[in-house]
Write a protein that holds these residues in place. Structure first.
Motif, PDB file in Angstrom:
ATOM      1  N   SER A 239     -46.219   9.170 -30.039  1.00  0.00           N
ATOM      2  CA  SER A 239     -47.002   9.588 -31.447  1.00  0.00           C
ATOM      3  C   SER A 239     -47.439  10.803 -31.865  1.00  0.00           C
ATOM      4  N   GLY A 240     -46.121  11.041 -30.688  1.00  0.00           N
ATOM      5  CA  GLY A 240     -46.514  12.311 -30.256  1.00  0.00           C
ATOM      6  C   GLY A 240     -46.706  13.446 -29.523  1.00  0.00           C
ATOM      7  N   VAL A 241     -48.121  13.019 -29.282  1.00  0.00           N
ATOM      8  CA  VAL A 241     -48.745  13.107 -28.252  1.00  0.00           C
ATOM      9  C   VAL A 241     -48.200  14.193 -27.130  1.00  0.00           C
ATOM     10  N   ALA A 242     -47.336  13.091 -25.729  1.00  0.00           N
ATOM     11  CA  ALA A 242     -46.198  13.915 -25.257  1.00  0.00           C
ATOM     12  C   ALA A 242     -46.039  15.014 -25.421  1.00  0.00           C
ATOM     13  N   ALA A 243     -45.463  15.224 -26.840  1.00  0.00           N
ATOM     14  CA  ALA A 243     -44.320  16.606 -27.152  1.00  0.00           C
ATOM     15  C   ALA A 243     -45.288  17.498 -27.447  1.00  0.00           C
ATOM     16  N   ALA A 244     -46.602  17.204 -28.022  1.00  0.00           N
ATOM     17  CA  ALA A 244     -47.388  17.961 -27.874  1.00  0.00           C
ATOM     18  C   ALA A 244     -47.713  18.831 -26.691  1.00  0.00           C
TER      19      ALA A 244
ATOM     20  N   ALA B 155     -37.525   9.959 -18.204  1.00  0.00           N
ATOM     21  CA  ALA B 155     -36.424  11.138 -18.285  1.00  0.00           C
ATOM     22  C   ALA B 155     -35.687  11.514 -19.437  1.00  0.00           C
ATOM     23  N   ARG B 156     -35.623  10.318 -20.073  1.00  0.00           N
ATOM     24  CA  ARG B 156     -34.878  10.804 -21.319  1.00  0.00           C
ATOM     25  C   ARG B 156     -36.326  11.608 -22.625  1.00  0.00           C
ATOM     26  N   PHE B 157     -37.519  11.767 -21.860  1.00  0.00           N
ATOM     27  CA  PHE B 157     -38.343  12.403 -22.909  1.00  0.00           C
ATOM     28  C   PHE B 157     -37.980  13.518 -22.357  1.00  0.00           C
ATOM     29  N   TYR B 158     -38.174  13.732 -21.598  1.00  0.00           N
ATOM     30  CA  TYR B 158     -37.857  16.135 -20.951  1.00  0.00           C
ATOM     31  C   TYR B 158     -36.334  16.024 -20.628  1.00  0.00           C
TER      32      TYR B 158
ATOM     33  N   VAL C 283     -56.050  18.206 -22.210  1.00  0.00           N
ATOM     34  CA  VAL C 283     -56.078  17.052 -22.949  1.00  0.00           C
ATOM     35  C   VAL C 283     -55.489  17.195 -24.468  1.00  0.00           C
ATOM     36  N   ALA C 284     -55.111  15.751 -25.259  1.00  0.00           N
ATOM     37  CA  ALA C 284     -54.897  15.894 -26.832  1.00  0.00           C
ATOM     38  C   ALA C 284     -55.921  14.193 -26.942  1.00  0.00           C
ATOM     39  N   GLY C 285     -56.627  14.046 -28.191  1.00  0.00           N
ATOM     40  CA  GLY C 285     -57.073  13.089 -28.381  1.00  0.00           C
ATOM     41  C   GLY C 285     -58.695  13.200 -28.639  1.00  0.00           C
ATOM     42  N   PRO C 286     -59.723  12.868 -28.572  1.00  0.00           N
ATOM     43  CA  PRO C 286     -61.023  13.119 -28.857  1.00  0.00           C
ATOM     44  C   PRO C 286     -61.663  13.083 -27.968  1.00  0.00           C
ATOM     45  N   PRO C 287     -62.976  14.257 -28.562  1.00  0.00           N
ATOM     46  CA  PRO C 287     -63.540  14.174 -26.887  1.00  0.00           C
ATOM     47  C   PRO C 287     -64.316  13.110 -25.949  1.00  0.00           C
TER      48      PRO C 287
ATOM     49  N   ALA D 178     -62.816  11.146 -24.463  1.00  0.00           N
ATOM     50  CA  ALA D 178     -61.934   9.845 -25.022  1.00  0.00           C
ATOM     51  C   ALA D 178     -60.165  10.460 -25.451  1.00  0.00           C
ATOM     52  N   PRO D 179     -60.025  11.449 -24.638  1.00  0.00           N
ATOM     53  CA  PRO D 179     -58.601  11.690 -25.344  1.00  0.00           C
ATOM     54  C   PRO D 179     -57.238  10.913 -24.179  1.00  0.00           C
ATOM     55  N   VAL D 180     -56.502  10.970 -25.238  1.00  0.00           N
ATOM     56  CA  VAL D 180     -55.314  10.001 -24.963  1.00  0.00           C
ATOM     57  C   VAL D 180     -53.859  10.396 -23.541  1.00  0.00           C
ATOM     58  N   GLY D 181     -54.587  11.283 -23.683  1.00  0.00           N
ATOM     59  CA  GLY D 181     -53.559  12.172 -22.815  1.00  0.00           C
ATOM     60  C   GLY D 181     -53.686  13.583 -22.497  1.00  0.00           C
ATOM     61  N   PHE D 182     -53.525  13.903 -21.238  1.00  0.00           N
ATOM     62  CA  PHE D 182     -52.927  15.457 -20.359  1.00  0.00           C
ATOM     63  C   PHE D 182     -52.224  15.124 -19.726  1.00  0.00           C
ATOM     64  N   SER D 183     -52.210  17.015 -19.697  1.00  0.00           N
ATOM     65  CA  SER D 183     -51.007  17.791 -18.773  1.00  0.00           C
ATOM     66  C   SER D 183     -51.656  18.734 -17.601  1.00  0.00           C
ATOM     67  N   VAL D 184     -50.910  18.930 -16.172  1.00  0.00           N
ATOM     68  CA  VAL D 184     -51.704  20.120 -15.540  1.00  0.00           C
ATOM     69  C   VAL D 184     -50.273  20.948 -15.281  1.00  0.00           C
TER      70      VAL D 184
END
Length: 160
Positions: free
Chosen positions: A86-91, A120-123, A56-60, A62-68
């Motif tokens: 905001s750069g969250v997806a890139a991180a 698709a554009r992001f990927y 996850v990314a974001g505050p403990p 209350a994360p604002v994004g995640f990957s699995v």
């Protein structure tokens, strides 16, 4: 942007983020039968099962994004609407790629809903290439659901 392992206490928050994001971005593109199966509880159960592979990314709390991750697949990547751009997806994707490479994965892959042009554009911007259209077995509470998706792949650099 710091990416960290998800905490079990964040599952409800993440399930809401995933549920809302999925219904916003995927429901208009996918069969109504699958959409009916994508309940808040179904997302909670899938996150519980994948907790050890969830970052996850974001505050403990209350994360604002995640990957699995799942094997060689970037299985899920979701970011809240407020954090998009905001750069969250890139991180998150950079973290996922690094983790996959550390596990020896040479070519990672992900499934993208056909018609999800923003994703698709992001990927593609992140170096992933469309490998083709395939039938993916989406997980549901009633068993696998065959779903035609775009398959994206990326060759990963070996860690040094």
């Amino acid at each position: 942007m710091q990416v960290r392992s998800a905490d079990a206490a964040e599952i409800d928050h993440l399930a809401r983020l995933w549920h809302e994001g999925w219904h916003e971005t995927h429901a208009p593109l996918l069969p109504p039968h699958l959409t009916r199966l994508r309940t808040l509880e179904s997302f909670r159960e899938r996150l519980q099962a994948a907790l050890s592979d969830t970052r996850v990314a974001g505050p403990p709390g209350a994360p604002v994004g995640f990957s699995v991750l799942k094997g060689e697949e970037l299985y899920q990547l979701f970011v809240s609407p407020e954090a998009r751009g905001s750069g969250v997806a890139a991180a998150l994707i950079a973290d996922a790629e690094a983790r996959l490479a550390e596990c020896g994965v040479e070519t990672a892959w992900l499934a993208c809903a056909i018609g999800n042009e923003r994703a698709a554009r992001f990927y593609e911007k992140s170096g992933w290439r469309l490998a083709g259209t395939v039938v993916n077995q989406a997980e549901t509470s009633t068993g696998p659901f065959p779903l035609e998706v775009w398959r994206y792949e990326k060759r990963l650099a070996r860690p040094t």
